[in-house]
Scaffold this motif. Structure first.
Motif, PDB file in Angstrom:
ATOM      1  N   UNK A 107       0.808  -1.322   0.073  1.00 43.06           N
ATOM      2  CA  UNK A 107      -0.002  -0.078  -0.117  1.00 43.06           C
ATOM      3  C   UNK A 107       0.917   1.047  -0.011  1.00 43.06           C
ATOM      4  N   UNK A 108       0.247   2.350  -0.450  1.00 42.58           N
ATOM      5  CA  UNK A 108       0.937   3.656  -0.404  1.00 42.58           C
ATOM      6  C   UNK A 108       0.423   4.319   0.967  1.00 42.58           C
ATOM      7  N   UNK A 109       1.242   5.186   1.640  1.00 46.99           N
ATOM      8  CA  UNK A 109       0.638   5.831   2.836  1.00 46.99           C
ATOM      9  C   UNK A 109       0.986   7.237   2.765  1.00 46.99           C
ATOM     10  N   UNK A 110       0.048   8.135   3.073  1.00 45.71           N
ATOM     11  CA  UNK A 110       0.287   9.521   2.859  1.00 45.71           C
ATOM     12  C   UNK A 110       0.184  10.177   4.230  1.00 45.71           C
ATOM     13  N   UNK A 111       0.884  11.431   4.566  1.00 47.09           N
ATOM     14  CA  UNK A 111       0.987  12.162   5.477  1.00 47.09           C
ATOM     15  C   UNK A 111      -0.251  12.962   5.717  1.00 47.09           C
ATOM     16  N   UNK A 112      -0.796  12.978   7.133  1.00 50.86           N
ATOM     17  CA  UNK A 112      -1.841  13.675   7.618  1.00 50.86           C
ATOM     18  C   UNK A 112      -1.627  14.658   8.835  1.00 50.86           C
ATOM     19  N   UNK A 113      -2.651  15.553   9.109  1.00 53.16           N
ATOM     20  CA  UNK A 113      -2.336  16.220  10.160  1.00 53.16           C
ATOM     21  C   UNK A 113      -3.885  15.983  10.903  1.00 53.16           C
ATOM     22  N   UNK A 114      -3.508  15.927  12.544  1.00 56.42           N
ATOM     23  CA  UNK A 114      -4.450  15.771  13.285  1.00 56.42           C
ATOM     24  C   UNK A 114      -4.318  16.797  14.556  1.00 56.42           C
ATOM     25  N   UNK A 115      -5.361  17.317  15.299  1.00 55.81           N
ATOM     26  CA  UNK A 115      -5.722  18.101  16.286  1.00 55.81           C
ATOM     27  C   UNK A 115      -6.220  17.420  17.410  1.00 55.81           C
ATOM     28  N   UNK A 116      -6.076  18.094  18.614  1.00 58.74           N
ATOM     29  CA  UNK A 116      -6.938  17.573  19.867  1.00 58.74           C
ATOM     30  C   UNK A 116      -8.336  17.555  19.367  1.00 58.74           C
ATOM     31  N   UNK A 117      -9.315  16.663  19.738  1.00 62.03           N
ATOM     32  CA  UNK A 117     -10.636  16.583  19.584  1.00 62.03           C
ATOM     33  C   UNK A 117     -11.149  17.692  20.352  1.00 62.03           C
ATOM     34  N   UNK A 118     -12.168  18.677  19.189  1.00 61.23           N
ATOM     35  CA  UNK A 118     -12.773  19.772  19.786  1.00 61.23           C
ATOM     36  C   UNK A 118     -11.939  20.960  19.595  1.00 61.23           C
ATOM     37  N   UNK A 119     -10.635  20.875  18.963  1.00 62.91           N
ATOM     38  CA  UNK A 119      -9.955  22.106  18.652  1.00 62.91           C
ATOM     39  C   UNK A 119     -10.299  22.402  17.379  1.00 62.91           C
ATOM     40  N   UNK A 120     -10.088  23.892  17.073  1.00 63.80           N
ATOM     41  CA  UNK A 120     -10.306  24.424  15.371  1.00 63.80           C
ATOM     42  C   UNK A 120      -9.403  23.512  14.756  1.00 63.80           C
ATOM     43  N   UNK A 121      -9.825  23.259  13.305  1.00 65.64           N
ATOM     44  CA  UNK A 121      -9.177  22.340  12.462  1.00 65.64           C
ATOM     45  C   UNK A 121      -8.509  23.642  11.366  1.00 65.64           C
ATOM     46  N   UNK A 122      -7.314  23.628  11.319  1.00 56.42           N
ATOM     47  CA  UNK A 122      -6.525  24.858  10.223  1.00 56.42           C
ATOM     48  C   UNK A 122      -7.081  24.256   9.028  1.00 56.42           C
TER      49      UNK A 122
END
Length: 258
Positions: A107-122
């Motif tokens: 498989x191919x895997x890409x990089x993602x971003x996570x924030x704390x649950x409930x925090x604003x998503x940029x």
């Protein structure tokens, strides 16, 4: 004569049953984080269909941690299958530790971003948006595997913000990046999508823009000293099969383009 026949038939059934049990093997698997979520879904299905069992050890594809797959193999831990970043697997092939003919693309895997649950998503849908999110963040975390190496050594430089990010960013070893975001220790967490999605307490934002994305190929192979190479080959063929792709994609990975 009839009693003799029944006894003989029963003995044959018992013999075949014992033979089938004897043929079931325990396959020792070492797998790195990016493919682990898919493996946890597919592994039990393989066990159910074959009768073989899986003994699984988790560890990164590289790095200094004792759990890292190359370090496990170097100190003599036995494995029938290793699942890891493709170029790290190639290094083991060059060292003569993995049978080159056994290499399978998974498989191919890409990089993602996570924030704390409930925090604003940029908004990181563009390079400028990603750059702004990084500069605005109080703290940034990334993994000690392939995605984190890319972020630390290339991404910050490509965005022209290496000096600004160095004091407030950190490579996280041994544990999922999402876990330190969930606790609030770090505001932004970057890792392969398949490793972010299973972590409780975080919200997945998005993959980073394709123009600055780093695609990591996950592959697998069979060590030259594998105790169960035939069963290991069957497992790899299943993990790479068309039938496995819906589960692979559901975990945030992309199917390999042939």
């Amino acid at each position: 004569m009839k009693k003799f026949f029944n006894f003989t038939a029963l003995a044959l059934v018992i013999s075949l049953g014992l033979s089938a049990v004897a043929q079931a093997e325990e396959i020792r698997v070492m797998t790195s984080g990016g493919f682990t979520a898919a493996y946890k879904i597919l592994g039990p299905k393989f066990v159910e269909s074959t009768g073989n069992t899986l003994d699984t050890a988790l560890g990164p594809s590289m790095g200094k941690a004792p759990e890292a797959i190359p370090n496990r193999l170097a100190r003599g831990e036995q494995a029938d299958v290793v699942i890891m970043v493709g170029y790290a697997l190639d290094d083991l092939i060059k060292q003569g530790k993995i049978d080159p003919a056994s290499r399978v693309e998974l498989a191919d895997s890409r990089i993602g971003l996570a924030v704390r649950e409930g925090a604003p998503k940029p908004d990181i849908s563009s390079e400028d948006g990603l750059k702004k999110a990084l500069l605005d963040a109080k703290s940034v975390a990334y993994s000690d595997s392939a995605s984190g190496v890319y972020i630390e050594q290339q991404l910050f430089k490509r965005l022209g913000i290496e000096n600004q990010l160095k004091p407030k960013s950190k490579m996280i070893s041994k544990i999922p990046v999402g876990s330190v975001v969930a606790t609030g220790d770090y505001q932004l967490g970057f890792q392969q999508v398949s490793e972010l999605l299973p972590v409780p307490g975080v919200s997945f934002v998005a993959k980073i823009p394709e123009s600055v994305q780093s695609v990591t190929r996950f592959a697998a192979g069979i060590p030259v000293n594998a105790q169960h190479p035939t069963e290991a080959k069957a497992l790899l063929e299943y993990l790479a099969s068309t039938a496995a792709q819906p589960d692979v994609k559901a975990t945030g990975l992309d199917s390999v383009s042939h």
